[in-house]
Design a protein around this motif. Sequence first.
Motif, PDB file in Angstrom:
ATOM      1  N   GLY A 118       0.814  -1.210   0.000  1.00  0.00           N
ATOM      2  CA  GLY A 118       0.000   0.000   0.000  1.00  0.00           C
ATOM      3  C   GLY A 118       0.847   1.259   0.000  1.00  0.00           C
ATOM      4  N   TRP A 119       1.904   1.277   0.812  1.00  0.00           N
ATOM      5  CA  TRP A 119       2.816   2.419   0.872  1.00  0.00           C
ATOM      6  C   TRP A 119       3.489   2.632  -0.481  1.00  0.00           C
ATOM      7  CZ3 TRP A 119       8.486   2.029   1.933  1.00  0.00           C
ATOM      8  CH2 TRP A 119       9.078   3.285   2.088  1.00  0.00           C
ATOM      9  N   LEU A 120       3.964   1.530  -1.095  1.00  0.00           N
ATOM     10  CA  LEU A 120       4.622   1.649  -2.397  1.00  0.00           C
ATOM     11  C   LEU A 120       3.647   2.189  -3.441  1.00  0.00           C
ATOM     12  CD1 LEU A 120       6.726  -1.645  -2.428  1.00  0.00           C
ATOM     13  CD2 LEU A 120       7.422   0.660  -1.702  1.00  0.00           C
ATOM     14  N   CYS A 121       2.425   1.684  -3.438  1.00  0.00           N
ATOM     15  CA  CYS A 121       1.404   2.155  -4.369  1.00  0.00           C
ATOM     16  C   CYS A 121       1.131   3.646  -4.153  1.00  0.00           C
ATOM     17  CB  CYS A 121       0.131   1.336  -4.193  1.00  0.00           C
ATOM     18  SG  CYS A 121      -1.203   1.828  -5.303  1.00  0.00           S
ATOM     19  N   ASP A 122       0.981   4.063  -2.905  1.00  0.00           N
ATOM     20  CA  ASP A 122       0.725   5.477  -2.624  1.00  0.00           C
ATOM     21  C   ASP A 122       1.904   6.360  -3.029  1.00  0.00           C
ATOM     22  OD1 ASP A 122      -1.920   5.450  -1.774  1.00  0.00           O
ATOM     23  OD2 ASP A 122      -1.384   5.072   0.325  1.00  0.00           O
TER      24      ASP A 122
ATOM     25  N   VAL B 155       7.244   3.950  12.534  1.00  0.00           N
ATOM     26  CA  VAL B 155       6.335   4.784  11.747  1.00  0.00           C
ATOM     27  C   VAL B 155       5.267   3.897  11.119  1.00  0.00           C
ATOM     28  CG1 VAL B 155       8.052   6.575  11.232  1.00  0.00           C
ATOM     29  CG2 VAL B 155       7.809   4.620   9.693  1.00  0.00           C
ATOM     30  N   ARG B 156       4.206   4.555  10.684  1.00  0.00           N
ATOM     31  CA  ARG B 156       3.165   3.805   9.978  1.00  0.00           C
ATOM     32  C   ARG B 156       2.671   4.625   8.808  1.00  0.00           C
ATOM     33  NH1 ARG B 156      -0.628   4.063  14.671  1.00  0.00           N
ATOM     34  NH2 ARG B 156       0.124   1.954  14.927  1.00  0.00           N
ATOM     35  N   HIS B 157       2.119   3.903   7.838  1.00  0.00           N
ATOM     36  CA  HIS B 157       1.497   4.531   6.673  1.00  0.00           C
ATOM     37  C   HIS B 157       0.044   4.083   6.624  1.00  0.00           C
ATOM     38  CE1 HIS B 157       0.751   6.050   2.705  1.00  0.00           C
ATOM     39  NE2 HIS B 157       0.331   4.869   2.338  1.00  0.00           N
ATOM     40  N   ARG B 158      -0.865   5.051   6.577  1.00  0.00           N
ATOM     41  CA  ARG B 158      -2.287   4.740   6.405  1.00  0.00           C
ATOM     42  C   ARG B 158      -2.557   4.687   4.913  1.00  0.00           C
ATOM     43  NH1 ARG B 158      -6.276   3.855   9.284  1.00  0.00           N
ATOM     44  NH2 ARG B 158      -5.344   4.629  11.185  1.00  0.00           N
ATOM     45  N   LEU B 159      -3.009   3.524   4.446  1.00  0.00           N
ATOM     46  CA  LEU B 159      -3.236   3.320   3.025  1.00  0.00           C
ATOM     47  C   LEU B 159      -4.408   4.159   2.533  1.00  0.00           C
ATOM     48  CD1 LEU B 159      -1.663   0.777   4.027  1.00  0.00           C
ATOM     49  CD2 LEU B 159      -2.825  -0.478   2.239  1.00  0.00           C
ATOM     50  N   SER B 160      -4.230   4.766   1.373  1.00  0.00           N
ATOM     51  CA  SER B 160      -5.341   5.474   0.737  1.00  0.00           C
ATOM     52  C   SER B 160      -6.354   4.441   0.255  1.00  0.00           C
ATOM     53  CB  SER B 160      -4.837   6.292  -0.455  1.00  0.00           C
ATOM     54  OG  SER B 160      -4.403   5.424  -1.486  1.00  0.00           O
TER      55      SER B 160
ATOM     56  N   PHE C 248       6.546   0.303   9.866  1.00  0.00           N
ATOM     57  CA  PHE C 248       7.951   0.220   9.485  1.00  0.00           C
ATOM     58  C   PHE C 248       8.796   0.833  10.602  1.00  0.00           C
ATOM     59  CE2 PHE C 248       5.218   1.271   5.880  1.00  0.00           C
ATOM     60  CZ  PHE C 248       5.491   0.258   4.982  1.00  0.00           C
ATOM     61  N   VAL C 249      10.105   0.749  10.451  1.00  0.00           N
ATOM     62  CA  VAL C 249      11.023   1.616  11.177  1.00  0.00           C
ATOM     63  C   VAL C 249      11.720   2.430  10.097  1.00  0.00           C
ATOM     64  CG1 VAL C 249      11.319   0.179  13.234  1.00  0.00           C
ATOM     65  CG2 VAL C 249      12.874  -0.115  11.291  1.00  0.00           C
ATOM     66  N   SER C 250      11.964   3.715  10.399  1.00  0.00           N
ATOM     67  CA  SER C 250      12.513   4.596   9.376  1.00  0.00           C
ATOM     68  C   SER C 250      13.423   5.639  10.011  1.00  0.00           C
ATOM     69  CB  SER C 250      11.367   5.284   8.618  1.00  0.00           C
ATOM     70  OG  SER C 250      11.853   6.009   7.514  1.00  0.00           O
TER      71      SER C 250
ATOM     72  N   TRP D 215      12.825  13.844   5.943  1.00  0.00           N
ATOM     73  CA  TRP D 215      13.260  15.163   5.534  1.00  0.00           C
ATOM     74  C   TRP D 215      12.295  15.821   4.589  1.00  0.00           C
ATOM     75  CZ3 TRP D 215      13.561  13.157   0.850  1.00  0.00           C
ATOM     76  CH2 TRP D 215      14.223  11.946   0.648  1.00  0.00           C
ATOM     77  N   TYR D 216      11.074  15.336   4.478  1.00  0.00           N
ATOM     78  CA  TYR D 216      10.095  16.085   3.709  1.00  0.00           C
ATOM     79  C   TYR D 216       9.235  16.883   4.665  1.00  0.00           C
ATOM     80  CZ  TYR D 216       9.907  11.107   2.476  1.00  0.00           C
ATOM     81  OH  TYR D 216      10.130   9.789   2.353  1.00  0.00           O
ATOM     82  N   PRO D 217       8.468  17.799   4.120  1.00  0.00           N
ATOM     83  CA  PRO D 217       7.647  18.634   5.000  1.00  0.00           C
ATOM     84  C   PRO D 217       6.696  17.781   5.821  1.00  0.00           C
ATOM     85  CG  PRO D 217       7.523  19.371   2.709  1.00  0.00           C
ATOM     86  CD  PRO D 217       8.294  18.100   2.719  1.00  0.00           C
ATOM     87  N   PRO D 218       6.488  18.133   7.116  1.00  0.00           N
ATOM     88  CA  PRO D 218       5.598  17.352   7.972  1.00  0.00           C
ATOM     89  C   PRO D 218       4.183  17.238   7.424  1.00  0.00           C
ATOM     90  CG  PRO D 218       6.763  19.017   9.249  1.00  0.00           C
ATOM     91  CD  PRO D 218       7.101  19.241   7.808  1.00  0.00           C
ATOM     92  N   ASP D 219       3.712  18.267   6.697  1.00  0.00           N
ATOM     93  CA  ASP D 219       2.349  18.202   6.176  1.00  0.00           C
ATOM     94  C   ASP D 219       2.227  17.279   4.971  1.00  0.00           C
ATOM     95  OD1 ASP D 219       3.847  19.889   4.568  1.00  0.00           O
ATOM     96  OD2 ASP D 219       2.147  21.173   4.073  1.00  0.00           O
ATOM     97  N   GLY D 220       3.359  16.832   4.409  1.00  0.00           N
ATOM     98  CA  GLY D 220       3.303  15.958   3.250  1.00  0.00           C
ATOM     99  C   GLY D 220       3.870  14.573   3.518  1.00  0.00           C
ATOM    100  N   ALA D 221       4.240  14.297   4.765  1.00  0.00           N
ATOM    101  CA  ALA D 221       4.848  13.009   5.083  1.00  0.00           C
ATOM    102  C   ALA D 221       3.826  11.886   4.991  1.00  0.00           C
ATOM    103  CB  ALA D 221       5.448  13.045   6.480  1.00  0.00           C
ATOM    104  N   ASP D 222       4.222  10.805   4.378  1.00  0.00           N
ATOM    105  CA  ASP D 222       3.330   9.652   4.280  1.00  0.00           C
ATOM    106  C   ASP D 222       3.644   8.615   5.345  1.00  0.00           C
ATOM    107  OD1 ASP D 222       5.755   8.869   3.176  1.00  0.00           O
ATOM    108  OD2 ASP D 222       4.859   7.836   1.474  1.00  0.00           O
ATOM    109  N   LEU D 223       4.751   8.765   6.041  1.00  0.00           N
ATOM    110  CA  LEU D 223       5.116   7.907   7.159  1.00  0.00           C
ATOM    111  C   LEU D 223       5.032   8.764   8.417  1.00  0.00           C
ATOM    112  CD1 LEU D 223       8.218   6.045   5.704  1.00  0.00           C
ATOM    113  CD2 LEU D 223       5.893   5.169   5.946  1.00  0.00           C
ATOM    114  N   VAL D 224       4.170   8.391   9.335  1.00  0.00           N
ATOM    115  CA  VAL D 224       3.995   9.185  10.551  1.00  0.00           C
ATOM    116  C   VAL D 224       4.424   8.367  11.760  1.00  0.00           C
ATOM    117  CG1 VAL D 224       2.169  10.642   9.579  1.00  0.00           C
ATOM    118  CG2 VAL D 224       1.573   8.512  10.729  1.00  0.00           C
TER     119      VAL D 224
END
Length: 193
Positions: free
Chosen positions: A47-51, A142-147, A173-175, A179-188
């Motif tokens: 899901g993360w890779l797809c997003d 960290v986690r990614h919520r799938l779209s 995951f662990v990450s 270094w991307y903006p917090p409002d655009g991060a896909d891993l929280v």
Amino acid sequence: MTMFEADDLRADPRRGTGVRTSREVLRSYDLTVIAADVDGTVAAAGGWLCDRVRAGWQVTVLVPPGSDVRALTILGVHTEPTESATDALEHPAAAIAVDARVLRRDDELRRAVLGVVDAGHIEVTVWGESALFGSDGRFDAVRHRLSTAARAFKAGAMRAPGGSVAWPPTEEFVSTALWYPPDGADLVPVAGR
């Protein structure tokens, strides 16, 4: 991976696109994934890779030779067979993701990944059980919520031959530091870990 020197940005028609990892280098949105196998990659990180693909990233999954890559193709990622994933780290992408099973069995790759982490310019994400990175202060849970779209594509990929693992609406995951903006991060960050 595409890299541009700061002086080259004026002449580049893609000026401004990419991930700035330092004052001198602009990296394009490329993610190299080192997979132990196709089914495990789709189940743990599909899901993360797809997003990421849907967000404009160039995602390339390095798979063992002879792998049936149809499930990964459904997710929209590119695949490349490889005998040695360590070679891919000689000129790393803006981000790297690795299956912990590969790191446990390949000491050379583990050392190379930790070298990338030490350099501090590239996001490194690991999925699966890995005591090696669980206590490493440079990695956060960290986690990614799938779209909705990623859930649909992942469901389609899981129905591909050989794919039969159930999956939750988030992937964990662990990450290394993002270094991307917090409002655009896909891993929280995962709270409470």
